[in-house]
Scaffold this motif. Structure first.
Motif, PDB file in Angstrom:
ATOM      1  N   ALA A 165       0.826  -1.207   0.000  1.00  0.00           N
ATOM      2  CA  ALA A 165       0.000   0.000   0.000  1.00  0.00           C
ATOM      3  C   ALA A 165       0.858   1.254   0.000  1.00  0.00           C
ATOM      4  O   ALA A 165       0.593   2.216  -0.732  1.00  0.00           O
ATOM      5  CB  ALA A 165      -0.933  -0.015   1.213  1.00  0.00           C
ATOM      6  N   ARG A 166       1.902   1.250   0.799  1.00  0.00           N
ATOM      7  CA  ARG A 166       2.735   2.451   0.892  1.00  0.00           C
ATOM      8  C   ARG A 166       3.600   2.644  -0.349  1.00  0.00           C
ATOM      9  O   ARG A 166       3.858   3.780  -0.761  1.00  0.00           O
ATOM     10  CB  ARG A 166       3.572   2.403   2.173  1.00  0.00           C
ATOM     11  CG  ARG A 166       2.690   2.590   3.399  1.00  0.00           C
ATOM     12  CD  ARG A 166       3.450   2.794   4.674  1.00  0.00           C
ATOM     13  NE  ARG A 166       2.523   3.196   5.737  1.00  0.00           N
ATOM     14  CZ  ARG A 166       2.891   3.382   7.005  1.00  0.00           C
ATOM     15  NH1 ARG A 166       4.145   3.191   7.365  1.00  0.00           N
ATOM     16  NH2 ARG A 166       1.991   3.748   7.903  1.00  0.00           N
ATOM     17  N   ALA A 185      -9.448   4.131   3.227  1.00  0.00           N
ATOM     18  CA  ALA A 185      -8.694   3.153   4.011  1.00  0.00           C
ATOM     19  C   ALA A 185      -9.508   2.670   5.208  1.00  0.00           C
ATOM     20  O   ALA A 185      -9.503   1.474   5.542  1.00  0.00           O
ATOM     21  CB  ALA A 185      -7.371   3.762   4.482  1.00  0.00           C
ATOM     22  N   LEU A 231      -2.230   2.676   4.689  1.00  0.00           N
ATOM     23  CA  LEU A 231      -2.619   4.001   4.184  1.00  0.00           C
ATOM     24  C   LEU A 231      -2.905   5.000   5.297  1.00  0.00           C
ATOM     25  O   LEU A 231      -2.984   6.203   5.038  1.00  0.00           O
ATOM     26  CB  LEU A 231      -3.863   3.872   3.296  1.00  0.00           C
ATOM     27  CG  LEU A 231      -3.756   2.939   2.087  1.00  0.00           C
ATOM     28  CD1 LEU A 231      -5.118   2.829   1.391  1.00  0.00           C
ATOM     29  CD2 LEU A 231      -2.707   3.424   1.109  1.00  0.00           C
ATOM     30  N   PHE A 256      -3.153  -3.951   4.071  1.00  0.00           N
ATOM     31  CA  PHE A 256      -3.121  -3.002   2.957  1.00  0.00           C
ATOM     32  C   PHE A 256      -3.746  -1.682   3.376  1.00  0.00           C
ATOM     33  O   PHE A 256      -3.169  -0.608   3.147  1.00  0.00           O
ATOM     34  CB  PHE A 256      -3.851  -3.580   1.750  1.00  0.00           C
ATOM     35  CG  PHE A 256      -3.857  -2.677   0.549  1.00  0.00           C
ATOM     36  CD1 PHE A 256      -2.804  -2.703  -0.349  1.00  0.00           C
ATOM     37  CD2 PHE A 256      -4.899  -1.787   0.340  1.00  0.00           C
ATOM     38  CE1 PHE A 256      -2.796  -1.856  -1.455  1.00  0.00           C
ATOM     39  CE2 PHE A 256      -4.907  -0.934  -0.752  1.00  0.00           C
ATOM     40  CZ  PHE A 256      -3.845  -0.965  -1.650  1.00  0.00           C
ATOM     41  N   PHE A 257      -4.922  -1.747   3.987  1.00  0.00           N
ATOM     42  CA  PHE A 257      -5.626  -0.516   4.359  1.00  0.00           C
ATOM     43  C   PHE A 257      -4.943   0.195   5.522  1.00  0.00           C
ATOM     44  O   PHE A 257      -4.856   1.434   5.541  1.00  0.00           O
ATOM     45  CB  PHE A 257      -7.079  -0.837   4.669  1.00  0.00           C
ATOM     46  CG  PHE A 257      -7.827  -1.380   3.487  1.00  0.00           C
ATOM     47  CD1 PHE A 257      -8.124  -0.570   2.406  1.00  0.00           C
ATOM     48  CD2 PHE A 257      -8.192  -2.718   3.431  1.00  0.00           C
ATOM     49  CE1 PHE A 257      -8.787  -1.075   1.291  1.00  0.00           C
ATOM     50  CE2 PHE A 257      -8.854  -3.236   2.325  1.00  0.00           C
ATOM     51  CZ  PHE A 257      -9.147  -2.405   1.250  1.00  0.00           C
TER      52      PHE A 257
END
Length: 367
Positions: free
Chosen positions: A244-245, A264, A293, A289-290
């Motif tokens: 994600a980043r 997110a 963020l 993943f979320f």
């Protein structure tokens, strides 16, 4: 951009290596908690206090930056984290382990204030993307450390000893960038102007993130996973976190930062529901993943709202630490009482409520 990279290469290199160490040290708390509980003959809820000790140390480190920030160098930050990792590696007593988490957290807190605002300023218009890149490298250590932990037979002491060794190597290799003062001088932009809604979002978001990282593996074990599987799932969580980043490094300019934050939170809510409904392993990985963020989108939003005063970065990070300390402290004593999937229902309710508020606040927060 090439000239900016050349000019700031030392800062970027030391920052990346420091954030890898930060990720390694923090990610070990989750899989280590059941082992510490067993070795010290304490309840898992008591072992969970190690997560809060880390975040209390972060708060102390950030508070110190308000006073001595101009004199704190990257090398000093790494020395503090190295001492904390060494204490965690001793296995002498539970009190020493808690102290190790506190000291490691203090260095961690200082590092966030030393590097994030400097990166944001040093790279100009590409600053948000570089902040995302820097924080993405946190995921490299966070992915690798639980895998090393498993490879060593679920041994937290040896794994933390390796972290202490890495800190020593970084101190020796940091060079001029490691000794440089990296907190920018005071600006004259009209004084410090806190933006309370942005700080409030930071409190809850980082509280959720800290709980997922620190207590998520214990919740997975409660839901039926083995200790080894929980550690491996945490590595996968951080792999998604890193993805994600890294994605933000190339796409941060495409959407307003607070819109990313709201999305997110919605994603965290939906994946938490899936975890609670019976698919905890894959859903926990998707949460990573979320969660990846949360900080970059919130930090950029709050920085834009609050300006460039030197107190802005410590204030944003301190707000997050309030949540990072309070949420695990409130939740960990009730891990067993929450039932097999109760932790994930709680995460769904909290992230869902914050998502609703965030979407209702899009216009003023993106302005």
């Amino acid at each position: 951009m090439r000239d900016l990279l050349k000019t700031n290469a030392g800062l970027l290199a030391v920052g990346i290596l420091t954030f890898i160490l930060m990720g390694a040290g923090q990610s070990l708390y989750g899989p280590a908690l059941p082992v510490f509980a067993r070795d010290y003959d304490i309840r898992l809820g008591i072992a969970g206090l190690l997560v809060s000790a880390h975040w209390i140390g972060c708060a102390l480190g950030v508070a110190a930056m308000f006073v001595w920030g101009r004199h704190v160098t990257p090398r000093l930050v790494v020395v503090i984290m190295g001492i904390g990792a060494l204490l965690l590696a001793t296995g002498v007593a539970w009190a020493v382990t808690l102290a190790g988490g506190l000291v490691f957290g203090a260095g961690y807190g200082c590092a966030t204030v030393v590097f994030n605002p400097r990166m944001l300023r040093a790279f100009g218009a590409r600053g948000p993307a570089m902040v995302s890149l820097l924080n993405a490298t946190f995921g490299i250590g966070a992915i690798g450390a639980p895998l090393v932990f498993v490879a060593l037979g679920n041994d937290p002491l040896t794994t933390y000893a390796i972290c202490a060794g890495l800190a020593l190597a970084l101190v020796l290799l940091a060079g001029k960038a490691g000794g440089a003062e990296v907190v920018a001088p005071s600006t004259t932009d009209g004084g410090f102007r806190p933006h309370w809604p942005a700080l409030g979002f930071a409190v809850i978001a980082i509280g959720i993130e800290a709980s997922l990282i620190g207590l998520g593996p214990a919740a997975l074990i409660k839901a039926g996973e083995t200790e080894t599987a929980a550690a491996q799932l945490l590595s996968a969580f951080f792999l998604a976190f890193l993805a994600a980043r890294l994605l933000l490094t190339f796409t941060a300019h495409l959407l307003p930062s607070f819109t990313l934050f709201a999305l997110a939170m919605l994603g965290t809510c939906l994946t938490s529901v899936l975890a609670a409904a019976g698919a905890p392993g894959p859903s926990f990985v998707a949460m990573g993943f979320f969660a990846g963020l949360f900080f970059p989108s919130e930090y950029v939003t709050a920085s834009r709202k609050m300006g460039t005063h030197p107190m802005v970065a410590p204030a944003i990070i301190a707000a997050g630490l309030v949540g990072g300390i309070a949420f695990p402290l409130m939740v960990s004593p009730f891990l067993y009482a929450l039932g097999a999937h109760g932790f994930f229902w709680l995460a769904a309710a909290t992230s869902g409520a914050l998502a609703l508020v965030a979407f209702a606040s899009l216009r003023p927060m993106n302005r």
